[in-house]
Scaffold this motif. Structure first.
Motif, PDB file in Angstrom:
ATOM      1  N   ASN A 105      -7.252 -10.118  -2.567  1.00  0.00           N
ATOM      2  CA  ASN A 105      -8.236  -9.159  -1.911  1.00  0.00           C
ATOM      3  C   ASN A 105      -9.194  -9.986  -3.432  1.00  0.00           C
ATOM      4  O   ASN A 105      -9.281  -9.653  -4.735  1.00  0.00           O
ATOM      5  N   LEU A 128      -9.150 -11.766   5.934  1.00  0.00           N
ATOM      6  CA  LEU A 128      -9.048 -11.206   5.015  1.00  0.00           C
ATOM      7  C   LEU A 128      -7.548 -11.300   4.834  1.00  0.00           C
ATOM      8  O   LEU A 128      -6.342 -10.521   6.322  1.00  0.00           O
ATOM      9  N   LEU A 172      -4.507  -8.679   4.250  1.00  0.00           N
ATOM     10  CA  LEU A 172      -4.155  -7.011   3.265  1.00  0.00           C
ATOM     11  C   LEU A 172      -2.616  -7.585   2.721  1.00  0.00           C
ATOM     12  O   LEU A 172      -1.199  -8.662   2.633  1.00  0.00           O
ATOM     13  N   GLN A 216      -1.901  -2.336   1.825  1.00  0.00           N
ATOM     14  CA  GLN A 216      -2.916  -1.797   1.622  1.00  0.00           C
ATOM     15  C   GLN A 216      -2.924  -1.772   3.471  1.00  0.00           C
ATOM     16  O   GLN A 216      -3.364  -0.879   3.968  1.00  0.00           O
ATOM     17  N   LEU A 252     -11.699  -2.501  -0.806  1.00  0.00           N
ATOM     18  CA  LEU A 252     -12.221  -3.822   0.603  1.00  0.00           C
ATOM     19  C   LEU A 252     -13.434  -2.727   0.779  1.00  0.00           C
ATOM     20  O   LEU A 252     -14.147  -1.696   0.205  1.00  0.00           O
ATOM     21  N   GLN A 300     -14.861  -3.642   6.137  1.00  0.00           N
ATOM     22  CA  GLN A 300     -13.018  -4.379   6.768  1.00  0.00           C
ATOM     23  C   GLN A 300     -12.385  -2.817   7.380  1.00  0.00           C
ATOM     24  O   GLN A 300     -11.919  -3.215   8.083  1.00  0.00           O
TER      25      GLN A 300
END
Length: 156
Positions: free
Chosen positions: A2, A25, A27, A31, A59, A63
């Protein structure tokens, strides 16, 4: 995996069409686990909680906000699907019960109609006074039938 949050300029470039679209995105498991735990505790976050969670997960607050919105939508959809399944089963059960009751009503109607339409010749008798053919009935049926007759016909 990330990246750190994009700047406002990066977002404008992306939406302006001059930069390639952002990748979805992804994760990490950790997360995702932390977001799910946070969601179980509270379905919505206040700005301070959102900011703290964003810093902890590295993040952007936006988000985190979007993840919670999507998670609430998925949760609501799952609940709606479960309710729909329950209602389908209940509807099926009620439909089945309705058909059974309709059959039972028809059987009861058939039983009520059958004895009056089917009479054996041995139960027929002739009234000596009026020379009418009548059926031999139980005393209670005869009494109720006599009450239903006009006064003139009850006398014999």
């Amino acid at each position: 995996m990330n990246r750190l949050p994009w700047s406002e300029d990066d977002e404008e470039l992306c939406h302006g069409g001059s930069a390639p679209p952002r990748k979805k995105l992804r994760l990490t498991r950790e997360q995702s686990r932390l977001l799910e735990d946070s969601f179980r505790q509270n379905h919505t976050l206040n700005p301070k909680q959102k900011e703290a969670l964003a810093k902890h997960l590295m993040l952007r607050p936006r988000q985190i906000e979007v993840w919670f919105q999507n998670r609430r939508a998925r949760s609501k959809l799952k609940q709606t699907e479960m309710e729909c399944e329950y209602l389908k089963r209940w509807f099926g059960s009620l439909t089945e019960q309705n058909h059974r009751l309709h059959r039972e009503v028809e059987e009861l109607r058939a039983m009520k109609v059958a004895p009056s339409t089917v009479t054996s010749t041995s139960s027929l008798t002739m009234c000596p006074r009026c020379e009418r053919v009548t059926t031999a009935a139980s005393p209670s049926m005869a009494a109720s039938a006599k009450k239903a007759l006009p006064l003139k016909e009850r006398e014999h």
